[in-house]
Design an enzyme around this catalytic site. Structure first.
Site, short mmCIF file in Angstrom:
data_model
loop_
_atom_site.label_atom_id
_atom_site.label_comp_id
_atom_site.label_asym_id
_atom_site.label_seq_id
_atom_site.Cartn_x
_atom_site.Cartn_y
_atom_site.Cartn_z
N TYR A 137 100.75 11.82 -27.72
CA TYR A 137 100.53 13.21 -28.13
C TYR A 137 101.74 14.02 -27.73
CZ TYR A 137 95.71 11.84 -28.99
OH TYR A 137 94.59 11.22 -29.47
N GLU B 233 86.01 10.65 -34.26
CA GLU B 233 85.32 10.36 -33.00
C GLU B 233 84.14 11.31 -32.85
OE1 GLU B 233 86.19 10.02 -28.16
OE2 GLU B 233 87.82 10.48 -29.54
N GLN C 34 92.89 13.92 -34.65
CA GLN C 34 91.82 13.29 -35.41
C GLN C 34 91.79 13.87 -36.82
OE1 GLN C 34 88.10 13.12 -33.26
NE2 GLN C 34 89.09 12.27 -31.47
N GLU D 146 96.45 6.33 -32.07
CA GLU D 146 96.26 7.75 -31.78
C GLU D 146 97.64 8.39 -31.70
OE1 GLU D 146 93.70 9.14 -28.64
OE2 GLU D 146 92.32 7.45 -28.88
N ASN E 18 89.18 1.11 -25.74
CA ASN E 18 90.03 2.29 -25.89
C ASN E 18 90.58 2.72 -24.54
OD1 ASN E 18 90.89 4.94 -27.34
ND2 ASN E 18 89.73 5.65 -25.57
N GLU E 19 91.88 2.87 -24.44
CA GLU E 19 92.55 3.45 -23.27
C GLU E 19 91.97 2.94 -21.96
OE1 GLU E 19 92.75 7.71 -23.66
OE2 GLU E 19 94.14 7.59 -25.35
N ASN F 51 87.60 8.00 -26.30
CA ASN F 51 86.90 7.95 -25.02
C ASN F 51 85.40 7.75 -25.19
OD1 ASN F 51 89.43 8.48 -24.00
ND2 ASN F 51 88.99 10.59 -23.41
#
Length: 514
Positions: free
Chosen positions: A244, A27, A351, A292, A172-173, A72
């Site tokens: 996460y 990213e 990442q 992710e 994304n999200e 993001n």
């Protein structure tokens, strides 16, 4: 000493691992791109500015697919800014990470980097500030052979052949208020459906992933998946998940139990997706993309770890330094992914470099492996094949896992946590790879594995990752402080394998067929 027994048979399998299960993520965030994979002027940089020392480590790590450009970042990204002559590209303020984006590195550079790294590209489209029109234009730019405005523009920019990108993420999200122009499930579902429809009209061969919940603790979790899939079920192959793992409470036992919640997350999303299919009387089964996942908590605590004032270019943010303890929880997550190979067919470690990453660099200096590098590299190397159903008998414990939701403290009970977490993968050559995590931080574990349906097996490699100090890290001055070493004493006697695992250890045993 704790004891554990395992029973498995080659004919009883969960599913085949898809090559895309071993993916990662790049990213435009911090030093992931600039100073990470791309640093013109570095002593190892090639003619395109790619750091060759990083490329060497990426090949050793073994990712198979790479998600780009966010994250993001993508929800405010105009992809057109990152193509064409570099000196004509605009400089923009990035509202995702409050930095300045020079757009020196963009779509075509990423495609060239993927070729150099020998990985498949996975592209995300902006469904935050933009929508289906920009998305279908990007597909045309990347994948159409020529004779149209966008495909001919790619040729003018110097890339004659199409990039042939097959895997695309629909935003994304989009459930998160931190996202630029986040949406309700209904709003997102409608935008995603229309974007998917037009993107596939441009290239019918592409595969698409719709956004699921950005975390299991989101207040809309469950209802989000159900509503989004009502709109996208006939237009996408994948639904995404993000996780996460954290250790905010500094409780090792709970931290090492956290991958079991990852198992629950997967099972729940599968159930929701299959419920949508049942309402439609459909035989289609939605596949999961865990695009992710990682351990990440230290650099999430304070704003100054996430944001540097003054809109800098590529500031050092989110640079999580991973410990031996982190590598253990990370290894547990690897096992969770393998053990859901029937429905999780794509996953991206988030990442790749510097930003919550297995690879660290010093700008202008060296690159090295973080502790989490090793479980991933071993999973990618030995995890290709048929994941077996394993019956594990092990002592267990109960735990409480803390997961923050904004300013609130939320805890989840994690019960019957087996001290032994295990995955077994049979390869096409008659071999067998075992991934074993001993979650007991004080005691050795004697493991006895009854393996059926194989020929004569012999130990090919046996490795352990452990350190007397669970807070041990790798850094520039000691890049191999935490590294795999030989696991001694593995015995193969017919169809029975015996091994002793040290406390708080990650272990890989690869058996070859004689």
């Amino acid at each position: 000493m704790r004891k554990a027994t395992v029973l498995m048979d080659r004919d009883f399998a969960i599913g085949q691992t898809d090559p895309r299960l071993f993916g990662a993520f790049v990213e435009h965030l911090g030093r992931c791109v600039y100073g990470g994979i791309y640093e013109p002027g570095h002593a190892t940089a090639d003619e395109k500015g790619f750091r060759r020392d990083v490329l060497d480590l990426v090949r050793e790590l073994g990712p198979t697919i790479m998600r780009y450009p966010g994250g993001n970042f993508v929800s405010g990204y105009n992809w057109e800014d990152g193509v064409g002559p570099v000196d004509q590209r605009p400089t923009r303020l990035d509202l995702a990470w409050f930095t300045t984006e020079p757009n020196t590195f963009g779509t075509n550079e990423f495609m060239d980097w993927c070729k150099a790294a020998e990985v498949e590209p996975m592209m995300a489209v902006n469904l935050g500030t933009r929508g289906g029109d920009a998305a279908r234009n990007l597909v045309e730019y990347c994948n159409h052979p020529g004779g149209t405005y966008w495909s001919d523009l790619r040729k003018q920019h110097g890339w004659e052949q199409p990039h042939a990108v097959k895997f695309w993420c629909l935003g994304n999200e989009m459930d998160g208020p931190w996202q630029m122009e986040y949406k309700t499930a209904t709003q997102y579902g409608m935008v995603a459906k229309e974007a998917a429809k037009m993107m596939r009209w441009i290239d019918p061969t592409i595969e698409l992933a719709a956004c699921g919940s950005s975390a299991r603790n989101m207040p809309t979790y469950g209802r989000w998946e159900d509503e989004v899939l009502e709109h996208t079920f006939d237009h996408a192959e994948f639904i995404s998940l993000h996780t996460y793992l954290n250790n905010y409470k500094e409780d090792t036992a709970s931290f090492l139990a956290s991958p079991d919640l990852m198992d629950n997350f997967i099972d729940e999303v599968v159930a929701i997706a299959d419920g949508v299919a049942a309402r439609r009387r459909s035989t289609k089964r939605m596949i999961l993309s865990f695009d992710e996942w990682n351990v990440w908590y230290r650099t999430r605590r304070k704003r100054q770890d996430r944001v540097k004032e003054g809109w800098p270019i590529a500031p050092p943010i989110l640079e999580e330094i991973y410990t031996m303890e982190d590598a253990l929880a990370f290894g547990g997550a690897c096992i969770s992914l393998l053990n859901h190979a029937d429905r999780v067919k794509s996953a991206c470690l988030a990442q790749l470099v510097n930003v919550i990453a297995p690879i660290m660099t010093e700008t202008g200096g060296p690159a090295w492996r973080q502790t989490i590098f090793h479980p991933f590299a071993q999973m990618s190397k030995f995890g290709r094949g048929k994941v077996l159903r394993a019956q594990v008998e092990s002592d267990s414990y109960d735990s409480e896992y803390y997961d923050p939701r904004g300013s609130q403290e939320v805890s989840y009970p994690v019960t019957n946590v087996a001290y032994l977490k295990l995955s077994a993968v049979a390869d096409e050559n008659g071999g067998l790879s075992l991934f074993l995590l001993n979650r007991d931080i004080a005691q050795d574990m004697e493991v006895s594995i009854d393996v059926r349906g194989f020929g004569r097996l012999a130990v090919g490699e046996a490795l352990e990752l452990r350190h007397d100090d669970l807070s041990a890290i790798n850094d520039k001055n000691a890049p191999d402080r935490v590294a795999p070493t030989a696991l001694s004493g593995v015995v193969v006697d017919g169809g029975r394998i015996r091994a002793t695992l040290k406390p708080a250890s990650w272990n890989v045993i690869h058996l070859t067929s004689n």
